[in-house]
Design an enzyme around this catalytic site. Structure first.
Site, PDB file in Angstrom:
ATOM      1  N   ASP A 140      32.996  36.087  71.417  1.00 23.11           N
ATOM      2  CA  ASP A 140      33.990  36.887  70.712  1.00 23.11           C
ATOM      3  C   ASP A 140      35.411  36.404  71.004  1.00 23.11           C
ATOM      4  O   ASP A 140      35.715  35.956  72.108  1.00 23.11           O
ATOM      5  CB  ASP A 140      33.841  38.348  71.153  1.00 23.11           C
ATOM      6  CG  ASP A 140      34.792  39.280  70.437  1.00 23.11           C
ATOM      7  OD1 ASP A 140      34.668  39.410  69.212  1.00 23.11           O
ATOM      8  OD2 ASP A 140      35.659  39.875  71.105  1.00 23.11           O
ATOM      9  N   GLU A 150      33.469  32.731  67.442  1.00 21.80           N
ATOM     10  CA  GLU A 150      34.250  33.492  66.486  1.00 21.80           C
ATOM     11  C   GLU A 150      35.692  33.013  66.658  1.00 21.80           C
ATOM     12  O   GLU A 150      36.430  33.502  67.500  1.00 21.80           O
ATOM     13  CB  GLU A 150      34.160  34.998  66.753  1.00 21.80           C
ATOM     14  CG  GLU A 150      34.845  35.805  65.658  1.00 21.80           C
ATOM     15  CD  GLU A 150      35.661  36.985  66.166  1.00 21.80           C
ATOM     16  OE1 GLU A 150      36.205  37.717  65.321  1.00 21.80           O
ATOM     17  OE2 GLU A 150      35.779  37.171  67.386  1.00 21.80           O
TER      18      GLU A 150
END
Length: 641
Positions: free
Chosen positions: A322, A375
Site C-alpha cells: 500500500d 500501489e
C-alpha cells in the site's frame, strides 16, 4: 501459581543479535515476540522485545494478574533486546510490555512481533503458537514454486478484492459484530469466487489494527491476523481451503506508515524507535500517522520479517504494498518546510528505494511464484524493473493512470465521449513500460465517489449496459485484472465497512444479468491464453481501429503465443445501434462469436445471430479483409479466430 524465570537459557544468541543489527535476520520473528517452548522441565513462553532506549522492561499479563513488578526482563547487548522465559504461561494468555523510559514514564505496549491480539477495543497481545499450523495445500505450493523467471506473467490473474468484515454479515447483529469467521469465509468465499471464475482473492484488513474505519491500513500488529474473524489457526485454515480449491490469496500490506495509538509502535521505548526522529521525515501531516525509519537496520528487519511471515508461514501468494508513492517521495503530501531533501537535494527517499529492492528480491527470491504488487500512483520509472538495472523489482504495478482515464471516460455522457476517445487508448502508449494490473478497487467506490454503477451516465438500463461495455473493455485490455467486491453485480450504494454488501439486489434481473455478464467475461479470460499470457509483450495486442472516435467504437485483437484462438473485441460506447457496422480483421478466416452482450441471458434483446462469421475481401479499418456485424446500442462482441 509457581513461575520459573531462567534468562540463562534464552532463545536469542549473539549470532541472532548480530544478524538483527545488520538487518538480515530473516527469521527473527521466530525469536522476538512470545513463543511457547520448554526450558528444562518447565513448559512456558519465551518473551523478547527490542527496546534499546528503555530504562527497564517488564512482562505483564493475565497470567500474573497484570503485576507490574513480578517479571522484569533481562537486557541483552549490544542491541538492547529484553528477554524473559516464564513458565506456566499458556496459549491464549494476554500480555503487554511495561516499558519504563529514561525519563521515568511508564508505557504499556502491545508486542510488535505478537502473532495474535485481543479483540478490539482491547489492546493486549495474546500468546499464540504458529509453529504447528496444519497444511494440506502441497499441490498448490509446489505448482507455485515451479513458476520460474517470467512464467508468473504468463498466468491468468483476475483478482476479487475483499474486505472480509463487510462482504457478508450474520443477520441481526450490531454494525461492528456479526462478522463471518475465517472458517466461514473459507467456505462461502471459495464458493462465490469459483462460481464467478476469479483466480485470486485480495484481502484488505488482515494485519491487526485497532480502528475499523481505517479498513486495516493503520496497522498495529504486523505479525498477527486480526482477531475480528478468529485465531491464527482459523486464518491458516482459510488460506489452506482457498488453495485446495485452486484460488490464490493476496494480502494488503502496509509498510508505509503506522498509527499513533498508545499501545502501538509510536515512540515505542520512549523515543522514536520505529519512526524517523525528525517529524519532517517521520510524520504524515495529512494522515496523522508515523513513517517508518527505513534507514534503521532493525526497522527494515522488522518489515522484512513481516512480509516473510505472511508468505512463508501463512502461504500467502503475494503482497499488495500500500501507498508506495508515499514512501518513495520525501515531500509526499507535504508543503515546503515540512520535508527534508536527501543528500543530493532531491525529494527521493533513498532509504525507501533500497528497502524496496531488498524486500522484493528477498521475498520473490526465497519464494518463486510469489508476487509483490505496488500501489504506486505516479510515473516513478521502473517500478517493476529489475533491481540490478535500477528498478524496484516489484512483480506488478497497479495501473492508476489507466483507472483514472477509464473512469473519466465512462462517467461522460455518450455524446461527449467522441471528444475524449484518447482516454481509452492512451494507456497502450505506455503499456510495456511496466507489468500492470488494471484495478477498479475499493478506493473508487467510497468518499462520495459513487458506486461503479452510479458513476455511469443515463437512466435505468443504460447504466447497466454502459458498465457491461466498460467491463468488457477492461477485460480485453492488456494487464491483469482486479475488481472490488460488489462491482460485479452492480452494488448501488457506496461501500462502507459498517455493513455487508447489498446481496438482495441480485433478486433484480438487471443486477443478476450484470453478474452473469461479468461471470462470462471471467470464464473467457481464464479459458483463452490470448487474454493474459502476453500482457506485457507488444505481440499480445493489436489495435484494429483505435481512432473511431466519432462513433465511440473500439476494436482490437488479443493474440496468444501459439497463434491459435486469438480474440477480437468490438465495444460500442454509445446508445446508437450500428446495423451497418463492419470490422477489419487480420486474416481471411472464420470468426466465431464467443460473447454477445445483446444476449437475453445478459438482459439484451436476444436477437438470434449467426455463430460464425466468414471474413471477405473488403477493405475496412486499413485491412484487406473484414466482415459485417450488427452492433447494438452499447454492444460488445468477442470473436475467436
Amino acid at each position: 501459581m509457581v513461575f520459573k524465570e531462567e534468562n540463562t537459557m534464552g532463545n536469542i544468541s549473539e549470532y541472532d543479535m548480530y544478524l538483527f543489527g545488520a538487518g538480515v535476520h530473516y527469521d527473527m520473528y521466530m525469536k522476538l515476540g512470545a513463543h511457547p517452548c520448554k526450558k528444562g522441565r518447565w513448559q512456558g513462553v519465551n518473551f523478547a522485545v527490542w527496546a534499546p532506549n528503555a530504562k527497564r522492561v517488564w512482562v505483564i499479563g493475565s497470567f500474573n494478574d497484570w503485576n507490574e513488578t513480578s517479571h522484569e526482563m533481562k537486557r541483552l547487548e549490544p542491541n538492547g533486546i529484553y528477554e524473559l522465559f516464564i513458565s506456566n504461561v499458556k496459549i491464549g494468555d494476554m500480555y503487554k510490555y511495561l516499558i519504563e523510559t529514561q525519563d521515568g514514564r511508564k508505557l504499556y505496549k502491545a508486542d510488535p512481533y505478537a502473532n495474535y491480539a485481543e479483540l478490539r477495543p482491547g489492546t493486549a497481545s495474546k500468546v499464540a503458537d504458529i509453529s504447528k499450523l496444519k497444511w494440506s495445500d502441497e499441490k498448490w505450493m509446489e505448482a507455485r514454486a515451479a513458476h520460474k523467471d517470467d512464467e508468473v506473467y504468463r498466468q491468468p490473474m483476475s483478482i476479487y478484492e475483499v474486505h472480509p468484515g463487510s462482504w457478508k454479515r450474520h443477520a441481526g447483529y450490531e454494525e461492528d459484530t456479526g462478522f463471518y469467521t475465517y472458517r466461514e469465509l473459507a467456505v462461502e468465499l471459495t464458493k462465490y469466487v469459483k462460481e464467478m471464475g476469479y483466480t485470486h482473492v485480495e484481502m484488505m484488513g488482515i494485519s491487526e489494527y485497532p480502528f475499523d474505519g481505517s479498513w486495516g491500513y493503520q496497522v498495529t500488529g504486523y505479525f498477527a491476523p486480526t482477531s475480528r474473524y478468529g485465531t491464527p489457526e482459523d486464518f491458516a485454515y482459510m488460506i489452506n481451503y482457498l488453495h485446495r480449491h485452486k484460488i490464490g490469496v493476496i494480502l494488503d500490506w502496509v509498510p508505509a506508515h503506522f498509527p499513533r495509538d498508545a499501545h502501538g509502535l509510536a515512540e515505542f521505548d520512549g523515543t522514536c524507535l520505529y519512526e524517523y526522529a525528525d517529524p519532517r521525515k517521520g510524520e504524515h501531516p495529512d494522515w496523522g500517522t508515523k513513517i517508518f525509519d527505513y534507514g534503521k537496520t532493525e526497522v527494515k528487519n522488522f518489515l522484512l520479517n513481516s512480509a516473510l511471515l505472511w508468505v512463508e508461514k501463512y502461504h500467502i501468494d503475494g503482497l499488495r504494498v500500500d501507498a508506495v508513492a508515499s514512501m518513495l517521495y520525501l515531500d509526499y503530501g507535504k508543503e515546503a518546510g515540512q520535508w527534508v531533501p536527501n543528500q543530493y537535494g532531491e525529494n527521493k527517499n533513498l532509504e525507501a528505494i533500497e528497502f524496496f529492492r531488498h524486500l522484493n528480491t528477498l521475498v520473490c527470491g526465497r519464494n518463486p511464484g510469489a508476487v509483490m504488487i505496488a500501489e504506486e500512483s505516479t510515473a516513478w520509472p521502473m517500478v517493476t524493473g529489475k533491481a540490478e538495472d535500477g528498478g524496484l523489482d516489484f512483480t506488478y504495478k497497479w495501473n492508476m493512470g489507466w483507472m483514472h482515464d477509464f473512469l473519466d471516460y465512462m462517467k461522460l455522457d455518450p455524446y461527449f465521449r467522441k471528444d475524449n476517445h484518447n482516454k481509452m487508448t492512451f494507456a497502450m502508449s505506455y503499456n510495456y513500460s511496466e507489468k500492470y494490473i488494471l484495478v477498479l478497487s475499493h478506493d473508487e467506490v467510497v468518499h462520495l465517489k459513487c458506486s461503479m454503477l452510479n458513476k455511469m451516465p443515463g437512466l435505468g438500463i443504460d447504466k447497466y449496459r454502459n458498465l457491461m461495455a466498460g467491463y468488457a473493455f477492461m477485460m480485453g485490455h492488456p494487464g491483469k485484472k482486479l475488481l472490488f467486491m460488489g462491482q460485479d453485480f452492480g452494488q448501488l450504494r457506496e461501500w462502507s465497512e459498517k455493513r455487508e454488501l447489498d446481496w438482495e439486489l441480485l433478486n433484480d434481473e438487471n443486477h443478476s444479468h450484470l453478474q452473469a455478464f461479468v461471470k462470462e467475461l471471467l470464464t473467457i479470460y481464464k479459458k483463452y491464453p490470448a487474454m493474459y499470457e502476453l500482457d506485457d509483450q507488444p505481440d499480445g495486442f493489436e489495435w484494429i481501429n483505435p481512432n473511431d472516435g466519432y462513433r465511440s467504437i473500439f476494436s482490437f485483437v488479443r493474440h496468444g503465443k501459439s497463434g491459435r484462438n486469438n480474440l477480437l473485441f468490438v465495444c460500442n460506447f454509445t446508445p446508437m445501434a450500428r446495423p451497418d457496422y463492419r470490422v477489419g480483421v487480420p486474416k481471411k478466416k472464420k470468426y466465431t462469436l464467443l460473447l454477445n452482450s445483446d444476449d437475453a441471458k445478459f438482459g439484451g434483446e436476444g436477437t438470434e445471430r449467426p455463430t460464425v462469421y466468414q471474413s471477405e475481401k473488403s477493405e475496412c479499418d486499413g485491412r484487406p479483409y473484414s466482415f459485417a456485424y450488427e452492433l447494438p446500442p452499447y454492444g460488445v462482441a468477442i470473436f475467436k479466430f
